[in-house]
Write a protein that holds these residues in place. Structure first.
Motif, mmCIF file in Angstrom:
data_model
loop_
_atom_site.group_PDB
_atom_site.id
_atom_site.type_symbol
_atom_site.label_atom_id
_atom_site.label_comp_id
_atom_site.label_asym_id
_atom_site.label_seq_id
_atom_site.Cartn_x
_atom_site.Cartn_y
_atom_site.Cartn_z
ATOM 1 N N VAL A 109 -9.601 -0.175 0.427
ATOM 2 C CA VAL A 109 -8.611 -0.693 -0.632
ATOM 3 C C VAL A 109 -8.522 -2.293 -0.495
ATOM 4 O O VAL A 109 -8.316 -2.998 -1.541
ATOM 5 C CB VAL A 109 -7.366 0.038 -0.745
ATOM 6 N N LEU A 128 -8.403 7.382 7.859
ATOM 7 C CA LEU A 128 -7.355 6.600 7.118
ATOM 8 C C LEU A 128 -7.978 5.196 7.163
ATOM 9 O O LEU A 128 -7.664 4.319 6.360
ATOM 10 C CB LEU A 128 -6.012 6.983 7.872
ATOM 11 N N ILE A 136 0.812 5.499 0.807
ATOM 12 C CA ILE A 136 -0.040 6.652 1.159
ATOM 13 C C ILE A 136 0.946 7.710 0.748
ATOM 14 O O ILE A 136 1.985 7.952 1.265
ATOM 15 C CB ILE A 136 -0.219 6.668 2.548
ATOM 16 N N LEU A 150 0.944 -1.137 -0.137
ATOM 17 C CA LEU A 150 0.083 -0.058 0.110
ATOM 18 C C LEU A 150 0.814 1.302 0.012
ATOM 19 O O LEU A 150 2.039 1.112 0.602
ATOM 20 C CB LEU A 150 -0.886 0.042 1.181
ATOM 21 N N ILE A 199 -3.374 5.531 -1.635
ATOM 22 C CA ILE A 199 -4.012 6.553 -1.050
ATOM 23 C C ILE A 199 -3.613 7.833 -1.257
ATOM 24 O O ILE A 199 -2.318 7.968 -0.661
ATOM 25 C CB ILE A 199 -4.457 6.039 0.413
ATOM 26 N N THR A 223 -6.228 5.322 -6.053
ATOM 27 C CA THR A 223 -7.258 4.341 -5.641
ATOM 28 C C THR A 223 -8.424 4.834 -4.594
ATOM 29 O O THR A 223 -9.437 4.707 -4.744
ATOM 30 C CB THR A 223 -6.782 3.200 -4.761
ATOM 31 N N GLU A 224 -7.820 5.763 -3.642
ATOM 32 C CA GLU A 224 -8.845 6.436 -2.649
ATOM 33 C C GLU A 224 -8.189 7.688 -2.169
ATOM 34 O O GLU A 224 -6.803 7.908 -2.539
ATOM 35 C CB GLU A 224 -8.647 5.699 -1.351
ATOM 36 N N ILE A 225 -8.806 8.695 -1.737
ATOM 37 C CA ILE A 225 -8.549 10.100 -1.435
ATOM 38 C C ILE A 225 -8.806 10.294 -0.083
ATOM 39 O O ILE A 225 -9.943 9.942 0.335
ATOM 40 C CB ILE A 225 -8.810 11.203 -2.333
ATOM 41 N N CYS A 226 -8.097 10.968 0.504
ATOM 42 C CA CYS A 226 -8.039 11.040 2.212
ATOM 43 C C CYS A 226 -7.870 12.301 2.325
ATOM 44 O O CYS A 226 -6.804 12.960 2.093
ATOM 45 C CB CYS A 226 -7.288 10.130 3.063
ATOM 46 N N LYS A 244 -10.374 4.241 4.448
ATOM 47 C CA LYS A 244 -9.539 4.193 3.363
ATOM 48 C C LYS A 244 -8.691 2.872 3.050
ATOM 49 O O LYS A 244 -8.897 2.358 1.934
ATOM 50 C CB LYS A 244 -8.883 5.501 3.069
ATOM 51 N N ILE A 245 -8.245 2.313 4.032
ATOM 52 C CA ILE A 245 -7.256 1.337 4.180
ATOM 53 C C ILE A 245 -8.253 0.207 3.818
ATOM 54 O O ILE A 245 -8.118 -0.871 2.921
ATOM 55 C CB ILE A 245 -6.407 1.175 5.273
#
Length: 138
Positions: free
Chosen positions: A126, A119, A56, A54, A87, A107-110, A122-123
């Motif tokens: 995914v 957070l 970030i 992953l 992320i 993949t994702e936005i935080c 979001k984890i």
């Protein structure tokens, strides 16, 4: 809940304090294997030389920003894992930036300021709801 002790996370942010905050949250989730980088070029080298589950990354960084970094990971000829979940952390959540991030392969936005619940969500997304990637010429 499954153990996250073997998950390897790369945190990319030009702000050392933000790296510390994210790393502390990850430790709270049981993720202790982290790599940290304060610039995207170094981070890309890490992705080429280490197994990363992953990423970030911060949106706004000097030289290469989070989107350029994401594009390198997704399309670079020497990218080791172009499908690794990414992320993106950002204080700027305007629609145009969200669309640009999606199109780059995020993949994702935080949204900043981040908190542990946000957070973790979001984890979990995914992991539990992986998104398919579509490669296009543009």
């Amino acid at each position: 809940m499954a153990s996250l002790s073997k998950v390897r996370v790369l945190v990319v942010d030009d702000n050392a304090h933000m790296i510390h905050i994210v790393r502390s949250m990850l430790l709270g989730f049981g993720i202790s294997k982290t790599f940290e980088s304060r610039d995207a070029a170094e981070a890309f080298d890490i992705t080429r030389n280490e197994t990363v589950d992953l990423i970030i990354a911060d949106y706004q960084m000097p030289i290469l920003d989070g989107l350029e970094f994401t594009r390198m990971v997704r399309t670079g000829k020497d990218s080791r894992n172009p499908f690794v979940p990414i992320i993106l952390l950002t204080a700027h959540t305007e629609r145009s930036r969200i669309i640009a991030a999606r199109d780059a392969g995020v993949t994702e936005i935080c949204a900043k300021p981040i908190n542990a619940h946000q957070l973790w969500t979001k984890i979990a997304a995914v992991v539990n709801k992986p998104r398919s990637f579509i490669r296009a010429r543009d």
